[in-house]
Design a protein around this motif. Structure first.
Motif, mmCIF file in Angstrom:
data_model
loop_
_atom_site.group_PDB
_atom_site.id
_atom_site.type_symbol
_atom_site.label_atom_id
_atom_site.label_comp_id
_atom_site.label_asym_id
_atom_site.label_seq_id
_atom_site.Cartn_x
_atom_site.Cartn_y
_atom_site.Cartn_z
ATOM 1 N N GLY A 189 0.791 -1.227 0.000
ATOM 2 C CA GLY A 189 0.000 0.000 0.000
ATOM 3 C C GLY A 189 0.817 1.267 0.000
ATOM 4 O O GLY A 189 0.269 2.356 0.203
ATOM 5 N N ARG A 190 2.126 1.168 -0.251
ATOM 6 C CA ARG A 190 2.991 2.347 -0.282
ATOM 7 C C ARG A 190 3.160 2.850 -1.712
ATOM 8 O O ARG A 190 3.360 2.044 -2.640
ATOM 9 N N ILE A 191 3.114 4.164 -1.895
ATOM 10 C CA ILE A 191 3.361 4.748 -3.212
ATOM 11 C C ILE A 191 4.833 4.607 -3.560
ATOM 12 O O ILE A 191 5.716 4.934 -2.767
ATOM 13 N N ASP A 192 5.093 4.070 -4.752
ATOM 14 C CA ASP A 192 6.456 3.942 -5.266
ATOM 15 C C ASP A 192 6.851 5.292 -5.859
ATOM 16 O O ASP A 192 6.609 5.572 -7.031
ATOM 17 N N GLU A 193 7.463 6.127 -5.032
ATOM 18 C CA GLU A 193 7.760 7.503 -5.441
ATOM 19 C C GLU A 193 8.753 7.590 -6.592
ATOM 20 O O GLU A 193 8.517 8.348 -7.550
ATOM 21 N N PRO A 194 9.865 6.832 -6.593
ATOM 22 C CA PRO A 194 10.796 6.941 -7.722
ATOM 23 C C PRO A 194 10.151 6.566 -9.053
ATOM 24 O O PRO A 194 10.363 7.254 -10.062
ATOM 25 N N TRP A 195 9.387 5.477 -9.074
ATOM 26 C CA TRP A 195 8.724 5.082 -10.317
ATOM 27 C C TRP A 195 7.704 6.130 -10.730
ATOM 28 O O TRP A 195 7.636 6.531 -11.907
ATOM 29 N N SER A 196 6.905 6.589 -9.788
ATOM 30 C CA SER A 196 5.821 7.519 -10.098
ATOM 31 C C SER A 196 6.334 8.858 -10.578
ATOM 32 O O SER A 196 5.673 9.541 -11.374
ATOM 33 N N ARG A 197 7.528 9.276 -10.129
ATOM 34 C CA ARG A 197 8.096 10.539 -10.599
ATOM 35 C C ARG A 197 8.422 10.495 -12.083
ATOM 36 O O ARG A 197 8.437 11.527 -12.759
ATOM 37 N N MET A 198 8.699 9.318 -12.629
ATOM 38 C CA MET A 198 9.073 9.198 -14.037
ATOM 39 C C MET A 198 7.881 8.996 -14.971
ATOM 40 O O MET A 198 8.029 9.048 -16.190
ATOM 41 N N SER A 199 6.714 8.780 -14.432
ATOM 42 C CA SER A 199 5.540 8.454 -15.243
ATOM 43 C C SER A 199 4.848 9.721 -15.742
ATOM 44 O O SER A 199 5.150 10.830 -15.280
ATOM 45 N N PRO A 200 3.905 9.604 -16.701
ATOM 46 C CA PRO A 200 3.182 10.790 -17.191
ATOM 47 C C PRO A 200 2.453 11.524 -16.062
ATOM 48 O O PRO A 200 1.901 10.907 -15.155
ATOM 49 N N LYS A 201 2.460 12.839 -16.158
ATOM 50 C CA LYS A 201 1.879 13.693 -15.121
ATOM 51 C C LYS A 201 0.671 14.454 -15.657
ATOM 52 O O LYS A 201 0.559 14.738 -16.847
ATOM 53 N N ASN A 202 -0.214 14.829 -14.742
ATOM 54 C CA ASN A 202 -1.328 15.710 -15.090
ATOM 55 C C ASN A 202 -0.818 17.146 -15.240
ATOM 56 O O ASN A 202 0.113 17.561 -14.548
#
Length: 329
Positions: A189-202
């Motif tokens: 249930g933890r957000i994967d911050e490094p992966w999420s930083r590289m993904s498409p953003k709003n």
């Protein structure tokens, strides 16, 4: 697509205004090639379940199942789950169509069964949560779909406008968040911050991300396919799970016109079906980018494949009805 107020306000309000300001100079992406393209399927539509009320908006839907995908063809369809965003509930229907549970969830978005057999629900899918700087109150909840009285508990927090969801083969959850972009959540249930930083953003347009508000998401192999709620070309993105920064264009559903896309589903390893809030569904042949669009008579919010029926779908609608869609390919 999340909602706040009337459907007209949702389409014509702040999302469209933000898009116009941010992407007016972005170039339109590549279109489908003409080689080896399969024929467009014939589409027929009936109403499987009428709207329960004028505000019955069916935002998302899924099936639970008996067994797991690894069990093969013996897997049978279980219950149908429908998220009613205006009603702040997720409903369970048995195979006869009888409602057997109604679970309170604030502004529910996607409903998906996880690899652990539990049902996961996005909560906070409202355009009030879309804009940067708003409190990150969005959550993913989970519950036992087999319980007589299911109770939703928090699985993950710190999201903005969680909308679409999908699990990969490793059991990680991906959320198409209309505020944050594409977010990965680990099995704890933890957000994967490094992966999420590289993904498409709003609200971060580019030549690839030519719109705003990531909406639907599905896993096909080692890729994510993600719709943009509003974009210049009705764009679907391909996000490599191993390298989210290498996002490319999967298809432009409405090019050269702007598009209003919602959720999507994968029929097989090469075919996506996309819901359009303008009253159509689109099929995409991934290898060729062939796009076929067919009217279904109502704004469509989400699509699920009927278990064991490759060409039979159920579609949620803004009016609240559930449509039975047959594709003849």
């Amino acid at each position: 697509m999340g909602i706040s107020g009337s459907a007209a306000a949702r389409r014509a309000g702040a999302i469209v205004g933000a898009l116009g300001a941010l992407v007016s100079s972005i170039a339109v992406g590549a279109t489908a090639t003409a080689d080896a393209r399969p024929a467009c399927p014939a589409v027929s539509v009936t109403v499987a379940k009428p709207a329960p009320s004028p505000t019955g908006w069916a935002e998302n839907l899924t099936y639970d199942s008996v067994g797991s995908a690894a069990d093969g063809p013996g897997v049978t369809a279980g219950n149908l789950w429908v998220s009613r965003t205006f009603g702040n509930v997720v409903e369970r229907f048995d195979e006869s169509g009888r409602r057997t549970a109604s679970v309170p969830v604030t502004a529910p978005g996607a409903v998906r069964q996880g690899p652990d057999g539990l049902l996961y629900v996005a909560s906070g899918d409202t355009t009030a949560n879309m804009f940067p700087g708003t409190p990150l109150t969005g959550q993913v909840l989970r519950m036992d779909p087999t319980a007589a009285v299911p109770r939703a508990e928090v699985f993950a927090s710190g999201l903005g406008m969680p909308n679409g969801m999908a699990f990969d083969a490793a059991g990680r959850l991906y959320v198409a968040d209309g505020n944050l972009g594409v977010v990965r959540i680990d099995r704890a249930g933890r957000i994967d911050e490094p992966w999420s930083r590289m993904s498409p953003k709003n609200l971060a347009p580019s030549a690839t991300v030519n719109g705003t508000s990531t909406n639907g998401i599905v896993v096909v192999g080692n890729d994510l396919y993600v719709t943009l709620t509003t974009s210049l070309t009705g764009r679907v993105l391909r996000v490599p799970i191993d390298d989210p920064a290498a996002t490319t264009v999967a298809a432009d559903v409405t090019a050269p016109a702007p598009g209003l896309l919602d959720d999507l589903a994968a029929l097989d390893a090469r075919t996506l079906v996309v819901a359009l809030t303008t009253g159509q569904i689109a099929t995409i042949d991934l290898p060729t980018r062939r796009v076929c669009v067919a009217g279904v008579g109502q704004p469509v919010t989400a699509i699920v494949q009927r278990p064991g029926m490759p060409n039979r779908l159920l579609a949620g609608t803004e009016g609240g009805a559930i449509l039975d869609v047959t594709l003849r390919r």
